[in-house]
Write an enzyme that holds these catalytic residues in place. Structure first.
Site, short mmCIF file in Angstrom:
data_model
loop_
_atom_site.label_atom_id
_atom_site.label_comp_id
_atom_site.label_asym_id
_atom_site.label_seq_id
_atom_site.Cartn_x
_atom_site.Cartn_y
_atom_site.Cartn_z
N GLY A 172 29.48 43.02 44.06
CA GLY A 172 28.48 43.78 44.80
C GLY A 172 27.80 44.83 43.94
N GLY A 173 27.80 46.07 44.45
CA GLY A 173 27.13 47.15 43.74
C GLY A 173 27.71 47.37 42.35
N GLY A 407 1.99 30.29 17.84
CA GLY A 407 2.27 31.49 18.64
C GLY A 407 3.58 32.13 18.21
N ALA A 408 4.52 31.30 17.74
CA ALA A 408 5.81 31.86 17.32
C ALA A 408 5.62 32.69 16.04
CB ALA A 408 6.81 30.74 17.08
C1 HXC Z 1 37.40 49.00 50.24
C2 HXC Z 1 38.58 47.59 48.88
C3 HXC Z 1 37.39 46.92 48.52
C4 HXC Z 1 36.16 47.37 49.08
C5 HXC Z 1 39.03 46.01 47.48
N1 HXC Z 1 39.56 46.98 48.23
N2 HXC Z 1 37.70 45.94 47.65
N3 HXC Z 1 38.58 48.63 49.73
N4 HXC Z 1 36.22 48.43 49.95
N5 HXC Z 1 34.99 46.84 48.76
C6 HXC Z 1 40.96 47.37 48.31
C7 HXC Z 1 41.86 46.38 49.00
O1 HXC Z 1 41.84 46.61 50.38
C8 HXC Z 1 43.21 46.74 48.37
O2 HXC Z 1 43.70 47.92 48.99
C9 HXC Z 1 42.85 47.08 46.97
O3 HXC Z 1 41.48 47.42 46.99
C10 HXC Z 1 43.05 45.92 46.01
O4 HXC Z 1 42.34 44.78 46.52
P1 HXC Z 1 43.00 43.33 46.57
O5 HXC Z 1 42.11 42.48 47.37
O6 HXC Z 1 44.43 43.44 46.99
O7 HXC Z 1 42.98 42.95 45.03
P2 HXC Z 1 42.64 41.55 44.35
O8 HXC Z 1 43.42 40.47 45.02
O9 HXC Z 1 42.83 41.76 42.88
O10 HXC Z 1 41.11 41.27 44.66
C11 HXC Z 1 40.12 42.14 44.15
C12 HXC Z 1 38.73 41.78 44.74
C13 HXC Z 1 38.81 41.72 46.28
C14 HXC Z 1 38.29 40.39 44.18
C15 HXC Z 1 37.74 42.83 44.23
O11 HXC Z 1 39.45 42.93 46.74
C16 HXC Z 1 37.46 41.60 46.93
O12 HXC Z 1 36.91 40.51 47.03
N6 HXC Z 1 36.93 42.75 47.42
C17 HXC Z 1 35.62 42.75 48.08
C18 HXC Z 1 34.52 42.42 47.09
C19 HXC Z 1 33.13 42.45 47.71
O13 HXC Z 1 32.67 41.52 48.36
N7 HXC Z 1 32.46 43.58 47.49
C20 HXC Z 1 31.10 43.71 47.90
C21 HXC Z 1 30.97 44.93 48.70
S1 HXC Z 1 29.28 45.02 49.14
P3 HXC Z 1 45.23 48.35 48.99
O14 HXC Z 1 45.27 49.54 49.86
O15 HXC Z 1 45.97 47.16 49.55
O16 HXC Z 1 45.62 48.62 47.59
C22 HXC Z 1 28.51 45.91 47.94
C23 HXC Z 1 27.08 46.12 48.22
C24 HXC Z 1 26.45 47.10 47.30
O17 HXC Z 1 29.08 46.29 46.97
C25 HXC Z 1 25.11 46.60 46.91
C26 HXC Z 1 24.37 47.56 46.05
C27 HXC Z 1 23.25 46.89 45.35
#
Ligand code: HXC
Length: 520
Positions: A172-173, A407-408
């Site tokens: 994401g971001g 051109g190159a």
């Molecule tokens: C809050 C989050 C989080 C998130 C992870 N965590 N991503 N908490 N917001 N976006 C937390 C989990 O709950 C967990 O908490 C800890 O971080 C570790 O995550 P895990 O999933 O256990 O780790 P892992 O298996 O290694 O997977 C990592 C990951 C996965 C691949 C990053 O967590 C994931 O897919 N997260 C979401 C990714 C996503 O779609 N993000 C997009 C957000 S939208 P605990 O408490 O258990 O330790 C965005 C829009 C912005 O970003 C756009 C701007 C242009």
């Protein structure tokens, strides 16, 4: 214990707690994945004892979804300042052990604080990313935080160098800030960059893909070009960041640091006199030429695995940083295609923004034609490189080794794009196109009309010879002053260094404008 001593003890304890991030269990989990923690990374990146941390006691303020129960000192990012080889840098390192390094409002505020300091004090900003993206529980406040960071990335672009390390799954971001910075370094097998992970991709498009296939270091370093470097380990990635920085000034008003060398400026290399094959369709390795002319053969290649038909990277010549751009005859004959043009254009613009002279080595058969390239916009993308060279005001020294067509030829830092010193080797061919194509266009009817096949072949050869004699040499261009001198290949290092030294005081400005309109 006096009250003062008790307070100091409390400080020491608070610091120790903050340094534990999300706790030992999560630190262990990070290590088990083969990853370092944010603080471990910073201790490798920065000179020993130089790190000063800011905002260690900042905590997030979110109370949604029970978040008030999971507050950690420092939240999910470690920020501060330190030095690399004694030079000041500002840093942020996301801490995956705290909510997966996901971006909270307060984390964004911490990052913005050091970014602002970096710009104010004219020092680079280095961001180490390891984050699940926007912290979902914080909603719009997290998105706003990203917006603040992106805006700063944009305003700092071209003012201070910005380098991004990707040290974990960045979603994401978390991927857009690196995309706005100058260089992105990924780590093979442990770091990923994607807009959304494989789970969401499957839901939205039905496509089944692994994290590695979707956004692993190898993919981004070879296919998309999103990553400039793919390191084998975190230690190597951190060393790469230091290596890049060693070639750069701290900001756009300074020069890159000078590095003493024992490599003589006047060192000639006889092997270069034999490097161009007699057969114009035969390749040779441009890395050999680069290695021969730069100080101690030390070349930091950027984008080494993407668009290999053009080579870009940093080197030093007689101690001064230069940006090298060179066509690679060994890969796709060194043709300029969409990716090669994009790759080189961004590099040329970076060097120009940070006062790094450009040394361009030309052996280019032209732009790649065909539907695939036309549909992908080779016209607009090729124009990026043309534009980048044309607007650049840093010293530009060009050496044409062999082919330089159409051109190159114009694009690769020719005289009319304000090339300062344009040399050519005696093997250079500077023309609208090669003899084969030219004779086909100009004389195919005349040649086909000859009935005797032997006479027909002879006529074609005669026409090619006539064309080659006139255009396929450096002297025709030199007779117009478009080539400043034809040089012996063995003397290339000496001649380029002398040209660069002559140009050290160059001052050139473009007309005032709000900003340019680069063909994006
Ligand atoms: C809050 C989050 C989080 C998130 C992870 N965590 N991503 N908490 N917001 N976006 C937390 C989990 O709950 C967990 O908490 C800890 O971080 C570790 O995550 P895990 O999933 O256990 O780790 P892992 O298996 O290694 O997977 C990592 C990951 C996965 C691949 C990053 O967590 C994931 O897919 N997260 C979401 C990714 C996503 O779609 N993000 C997009 C957000 S939208 P605990 O408490 O258990 O330790 C965005 C829009 C912005 O970003 C756009 C701007 C242009």
């Amino acid at each position: 214990m006096s009250i003062q001593q008790e307070k100091i003890k409390e400080l020491v304890e608070r610091r120790a707690t903050a340094r534990m991030g999300g706790g030992q269990k999560r630190i262990d989990a990070q290590h088990q994945k083969g990853k370092l923690t944010a603080r471990e990374r910073l201790s490798i990146l920065l000179d020993e004892g130089s790190f000063e941390e800011f905002d260690m006691f900042v905590r997030h303020r979110c109370t949604n979804f029970g978040m008030e129960k999971t507050r950690f000192d420092g939240d999910g990012v470690v920020t501060g300042m330190g030095t690399i080889d004694g030079r000041l840098v500002y840093v942020s390192a996301q801490d995956f052990t705290v909510s997966g390094g996901s971006m909270s409002e307060t984390m964004a505020q911490k990052i913005c604080k050091v970014m602002d300091m970096a710009v104010r004090n004219g020092a680079p900003f280095i961001g180490l990313n390891d984050s699940g993206g926007a912290r979902i529980q914080e909603g719009i406040c997290s998105l706003a935080g990203y917006g603040e960071i992106f805006e700063r990335n944009i305003l700092a672009s071209g003012v201070i160098p910005q380098i991004s390390g990707i040290f974990g799954p960045c979603a994401g971001g978390a991927v857009y800030s690196p995309a706005l910075t100058d260089f992105t370094i990924m780590i093979k097998d442990t770091s990923y960059m994607f807009l959304t992970g494989p789970g969401v991709v499957k839901t939205v498009t039905g496509e089944e893909v692994t994290q590695e296939e979707l956004g692993g270091a190898s993919i981004h370093a070879t296919k998309s070009g999103v990553a400039h470097f793919a390191a084998d380990s975190e230690e190597e990635g951190l060393q790469t960041i230091k290596d890049i920085f060693s070639f750069l000034p701290s900001n756009n008003k300074e020069e890159a640091p000078f590095a003493e060398t024992s490599d003589p400026a006047g060192r000639a290399d006889d092997s270069l006199n034999d490097i161009i094959p007699d057969n114009p369709n035969k390749a040779y390795d441009m890395y050999k030429v680069i290695g021969s002319i730069i100080d101690d053969g030390k070349f930091l290649e950027v984008h080494s695995s993407w668009a290999k038909n053009i080579i870009i990277g940093f080197a030093r010549m007689n101690g001064r940083s230069v940006g090298i751009v060179a066509n690679q005859p060994n890969f796709l004959a060194g043709v300029l295609d969409i990716n090669a043009s994009r790759k080189a254009a961004r590099f040329v613009r970076f060097c120009d923004a940070f006062n790094i002279p450009l040394v361009t080595l030309v052996d280019v058969p032209g732009f790649l034609c065909g539907t695939q390239q036309e549909y992908g916009g080779i016209i607009t993308n090729g124009a990026k490189l043309l534009y980048a060279y044309g607007e650049a005001t840093v010293p530009k020294v060009t050496v044409t080794l062999r082919k330089s067509y159409g051109g190159a030829h114009i694009t690769m830092s020719c005289k009319q794009l304000r090339g300062d010193i344009n040399y050519a080797w005696p093997s250079a061919n500077i023309a609208v196109m090669g003899a084969e194509g030219a004779v086909e266009i100009l004389y195919s009817k005349e040649i086909k009309a000859i009935e005797n096949p032997v006479a027909q072949a002879q006529a074609a050869e005669d026409r090619k010879k006539e064309y080659n004699d006139l255009f396929c040499n450096p002297y025709n261009a030199a007779s117009y002053g478009y080539i400043d001198d034809v040089i012996e290949p063995r003397n290339t290092r000496f001649r380029v260094i002398r040209a660069l030294e002559q140009l050290a005081g160059k001052k050139q400005e473009n007309p005032w404008k709000k900003h340019d309109n680069l063909p994006l």
